[in-house]
Write an enzyme that holds these catalytic residues in place. Structure first.
Site, PDB file in Angstrom:
ATOM      1  N   ASN A  95       0.818  -1.223   0.000  1.00 46.14           N
ATOM      2  CA  ASN A  95       0.000   0.000   0.000  1.00 46.14           C
ATOM      3  C   ASN A  95       0.850   1.271   0.000  1.00 46.14           C
ATOM      4  OD1 ASN A  95       0.797  -0.788   2.607  1.00 46.14           O
ATOM      5  ND2 ASN A  95      -0.817   0.395   3.577  1.00 46.14           N
ATOM      6  N   ASP A 305       0.635  -5.902  12.220  1.00 42.76           N
ATOM      7  CA  ASP A 305      -0.171  -5.144  11.253  1.00 42.76           C
ATOM      8  C   ASP A 305       0.148  -3.651  11.378  1.00 42.76           C
ATOM      9  OD1 ASP A 305      -1.886  -5.102   9.088  1.00 42.76           O
ATOM     10  OD2 ASP A 305      -3.676  -4.804  10.307  1.00 42.76           O
TER      11      ASP A 305
END
Length: 417
Positions: A95, A305
């Site tokens: 991303n 994460d």
């Protein structure tokens, strides 16, 4: 490099020295000797209180932003944070801006990260621009160094695209990541659907949004074969579905984020957007089911994460804020409050086998890949403990236990004592 780690307790179930307190001699990037007592006049002796050593930790999901979002985090600084947090290797999500959907961006990340203590492994996008329509250059990215393929926090709505991807990557033993959240069921939801969402007047995301996608993706895997990894699951039914799929012999693995094991949606009562994550924090019953999934090995690995976000995207009204929290620097201290140390080490190292990265163990002659830490001592995570450029930590004010001393990987080292 010539280092002797004195009186270190080895935490490594694959090592003949597991649970023994020994000296470890690391020289020229390899483990030279392990014994009750080692002396070398030329070595740098490291003797620390309650020193434990395990195989280096591997995080299966971190985001650093670069290229494109350097204001959130850069590759070099992010890898320094990872090293100081006890991680010797990390898988970097796609991303960025532009999205990592071709070999040139994979090569850029590998080259920019070269020479750092913590090693970077890029994850390529599964589809072009992560738009879910056309497959990206998967084989070319694999050759450039990508270890897996997935669209970060984006489910593949078109089942045929995922089916073709699972079939295609089998030609080169590729791994597909399938974030599972049905957008139509999620709707405009921002938190877990339950008592808390109703009380606070926030739109809820039912567990069904995840479970429908998990079930569909497992059906696709059963049809196609291949390898599927389902990242950051968050519901009890997802654990059950994956447990059943493994019993069938399907090649499926999954991870859970640290914050899902520590927090519940009860944290949302102050509308603090630092606790807005995707998937959302669930209730206490679900948290316990996730911990049970860890302990019975249905859940294969734990990830931070880690998602740095600048203040313009995070310090907003809860509905408008972007989901995500940083988690590298708080991971070990938080996990050490809810899980046994042997389980923590196992779940922070199991990702290597899943992502096709060479596994390591603590034995004479092995390449040094070590995390150094203490399991003792309690403290509270505060702003001064944040090492990342972005400060969006959901763990501020959270009780911690134990601390990281640093890492050794081959001929590189990073210590914080």
């Amino acid at each position: 490099m010539n280092i002797i780690l004195k009186s270190a307790k080895i935490i490594d179930s694959t090592s003949p020295f597991h649970n023994q307190v020994v000296d470890i001699h690391v020289k020229n990037g390899k483990i030279e000797k392990i014994a009750a007592s080692i002396t070398d006049a030329e070595a740098n002796v490291i003797q620390l209180e309650d020193l434990s050593v395990s195989p280096g930790w591997f995080d299966t999901s971190v985001s650093f932003g670069e290229p494109g979002y350097e204001e959130r985090e850069t590759l070099v600084h992010g890898l320094e944070v990872a090293a100081k947090s006890g991680f010797t290797q990390v898988a970097i999500q796609s991303n960025n801006n532009p999205i990592t959907d071709n070999q040139s961006i994979v090569s850029f990340i590998k080259q920019k990260a070269f020479g750092q203590t913590t090693e970077a492994f890029p994850i390529g996008a599964l589809t072009m621009k992560s738009e879910g329509t056309d497959l990206a250059e998967l084989y070319d990215m694999k050759n450039a160094g990508a270890v897996a393929f997935g669209d970060y926090k984006k489910a593949i709505d078109n089942a045929n695209v995922l089916k073709i991807a699972l079939q295609y990557v089998q030609d080169f033993d590729g791994l597909v990541l399938a974030f599972s959240q049905d957008k139509s069921v999620k709707g405009k939801g921002v938190v877990h659907e339950g008592i808390t969402s109703t009380t606070l007047g926030l739109k809820g995301i039912p567990p069904l949004a995840e479970e429908l996608q998990v079930a569909r993706n497992l059906f696709l895997l059963e049809y196609t074969g291949g390898k599927l990894h389902i990242p950051t699951i968050s519901t009890a039914k997802s654990v059950e579905l994956i447990r059943e799929a493994k019993a069938k012999g399907l090649h499926v693995t999954c991870s859970v984020a640290v914050h899902q094991l520590i927090f519940t949606d009860a944290k949302l009562t102050e509308f603090d957007s630092r606790h807005k994550v995707s998937p959302p924090l669930r209730d206490e019953e679900t948290r316990q089911a996730l911990l049970a999934g860890i302990l019975d090995n249905t859940i294969d690995c734990i990830t931070t994460d880690h998602t740095p976000l600048d203040i313009e995207h995070k310090k907003l009204e809860f509905d408008l804020a972007t989901s995500g929290t940083i988690g590298l620097e708080s991971a070990f201290g938080a996990l050490n409050t809810v899980l046994p140390i042997e389980v923590i080490v196992d779940k922070l190292t199991a990702g290597r086998a899943i992502f096709g990265i060479e596994t390591t163990r603590i034995a004479v002659g092995e390449i040094a890949n070590l995390s150094l830490f203490s399991t003792q001592g309690t403290w509270t995570f505060n702003k001064e403990n944040i090492l990342s450029k972005s400060k969006n930590s959901a763990f501020l004010g959270t009780p911690m236990q134990g601390k990281v001393y640093g890492v050794i990987r081959q001929d590189k080292q990073t210590f914080i004592f």
